[in-house]
Design an enzyme around this catalytic site. Sequence first.
Site, short mmCIF file in Angstrom:
data_model
loop_
_atom_site.label_atom_id
_atom_site.label_comp_id
_atom_site.label_asym_id
_atom_site.label_seq_id
_atom_site.Cartn_x
_atom_site.Cartn_y
_atom_site.Cartn_z
N ASN A 52 0.87 -1.16 -0.14
CA ASN A 52 0.15 0.13 -0.15
C ASN A 52 0.84 1.38 -0.12
O ASN A 52 1.72 1.19 0.54
CB ASN A 52 -0.97 0.08 1.32
CG ASN A 52 -0.55 -0.17 2.57
OD1 ASN A 52 0.78 -0.45 2.59
ND2 ASN A 52 -1.23 0.50 3.47
N VAL A 53 0.36 2.52 -0.84
CA VAL A 53 0.93 3.54 -0.85
C VAL A 53 0.11 4.58 -0.61
O VAL A 53 -0.77 4.81 -1.37
CB VAL A 53 1.54 3.73 -2.50
CG1 VAL A 53 2.44 5.06 -2.53
CG2 VAL A 53 2.56 2.53 -2.49
N GLU A 54 0.32 5.04 0.64
CA GLU A 54 -0.81 6.19 1.04
C GLU A 54 -0.25 7.48 0.57
O GLU A 54 0.69 7.96 -0.08
CB GLU A 54 -0.84 6.29 2.51
CG GLU A 54 -1.53 4.82 2.96
CD GLU A 54 -1.75 4.68 4.49
OE1 GLU A 54 -1.06 5.43 5.37
OE2 GLU A 54 -2.34 3.65 4.93
N CYS A 63 -4.24 0.78 -2.19
CA CYS A 63 -4.19 -0.41 -1.47
C CYS A 63 -2.85 -1.25 -2.22
O CYS A 63 -2.57 -1.16 -3.37
CB CYS A 63 -5.44 -1.22 -1.46
SG CYS A 63 -6.85 -0.71 -0.41
N GLU A 65 -3.16 -4.18 -3.25
CA GLU A 65 -3.51 -4.80 -4.44
C GLU A 65 -3.55 -4.03 -5.59
O GLU A 65 -3.58 -4.65 -6.71
CB GLU A 65 -5.19 -5.51 -4.39
CG GLU A 65 -5.14 -6.49 -3.08
CD GLU A 65 -5.32 -5.84 -1.77
OE1 GLU A 65 -5.20 -4.81 -1.41
OE2 GLU A 65 -5.80 -6.67 -0.86
N CYS A 96 -9.89 -5.64 0.73
CA CYS A 96 -11.26 -4.80 0.95
C CYS A 96 -11.94 -5.18 -0.16
O CYS A 96 -11.45 -6.04 -1.30
CB CYS A 96 -10.64 -3.38 0.94
SG CYS A 96 -10.25 -2.49 -0.68
N CYS A 99 -10.74 -4.14 -3.64
CA CYS A 99 -9.52 -4.99 -4.15
C CYS A 99 -10.08 -6.44 -4.67
O CYS A 99 -9.51 -6.98 -5.30
CB CYS A 99 -8.61 -5.02 -3.01
SG CYS A 99 -7.78 -3.55 -2.85
N1 THU Z 1 -5.30 -1.75 2.65
C1 THU Z 1 -4.72 -2.59 1.58
O1 THU Z 1 -3.59 -2.11 1.05
N2 THU Z 1 -5.40 -3.42 1.02
C2 THU Z 1 -6.36 -4.09 1.54
O2 THU Z 1 -6.96 -4.97 1.05
C3 THU Z 1 -7.03 -3.48 2.83
C4 THU Z 1 -6.64 -1.95 3.27
C5 THU Z 1 -4.64 -0.64 3.09
C6 THU Z 1 -5.18 0.65 2.64
C7 THU Z 1 -4.62 1.55 3.62
O3 THU Z 1 -3.47 2.03 3.26
C8 THU Z 1 -4.34 0.67 4.97
O4 THU Z 1 -4.41 -0.37 4.49
C9 THU Z 1 -5.40 0.98 6.04
O5 THU Z 1 -6.81 0.63 5.60
#
Ligand code: THU
Length: 245
Positions: A52-54, A63, A65, A96, A99
């Site tokens: 994940n890259v916020e 996310c 994925e 999620c 994804c």
């Molecule tokens: N996140 C994912 O990378 N994949 C998922 O399927 C669930 C959530 C990440 C998104 C966000 O950066 C962090 O988890 C918290 O929600």
Amino acid sequence: MEWGRIGGMEIDWAALRAAAIEAMRHAYAPYSDFPVGVAGLVDDGRVVVGCNVENASYGVGLCAECGLVSSLAATGGGRLVAVSCVDANGNPLMPCGRCRQLLWEHGGADCLVEAVPRPLTMAELLPHAFGPEDLDKVNGPASGPEVPAALAKWRGRGTVFVHPDLSGGATVWTGYWERSGGSPQESDVAKGVLEEGPNFPTAAEAVAWGQVRTPRIVVVAADGGLTWAGEGEPPEGIPDRWQQD
Ligand code: THU
């Protein structure tokens, strides 16, 4: 244990999880402090990963994925066979909702996702899913009459090999669509069969099946001789054009 192919060898879940954990360590998650890593086994044996890259603008964070499917496409495409998604503790994490839709597009109903106590299929994770077939039902296949939606991106690439086969004692013609050979830029793309063709009574029909898929068609005669039924000049090593009987 080796990385498997669908319907073939075993899936090495421990190795897939290890690749997901390694990817998780590269996550950029300063806002949620919730790093995620994911690894996917592709049907040609490749393993692709994502993290994940916020973003300071929270809502546009990506996310893990998202990175996975981008990497899948960028390194040659193919179908996801098995996916492991992990949290900061290295434990399986359920993708999620959004994804699940991404994984559905690139793995379909049978793709497995690591879960406790057992892997779950995408059909279990996303029942009654919306997918490319729903578009086809209304608009017709987006990429020609006979190419399955999952293979649409390969149209115009790869090579179709047409060859005779025996079916119930009679000679029939069939073919298979192979990844390699599309262009020099694709020479590093993994080899592998994309699709097996049905049986046709004549070579011409098998060639027509190939023409829907790619301009590169090689006819393999019963004696092993190769002729070119594709577009343009025959490639080196196949000087003769295929002649319709
Ligand atoms: N996140 C994912 O990378 N994949 C998922 O399927 C669930 C959530 C990440 C998104 C966000 O950066 C962090 O988890 C918290 O929600």
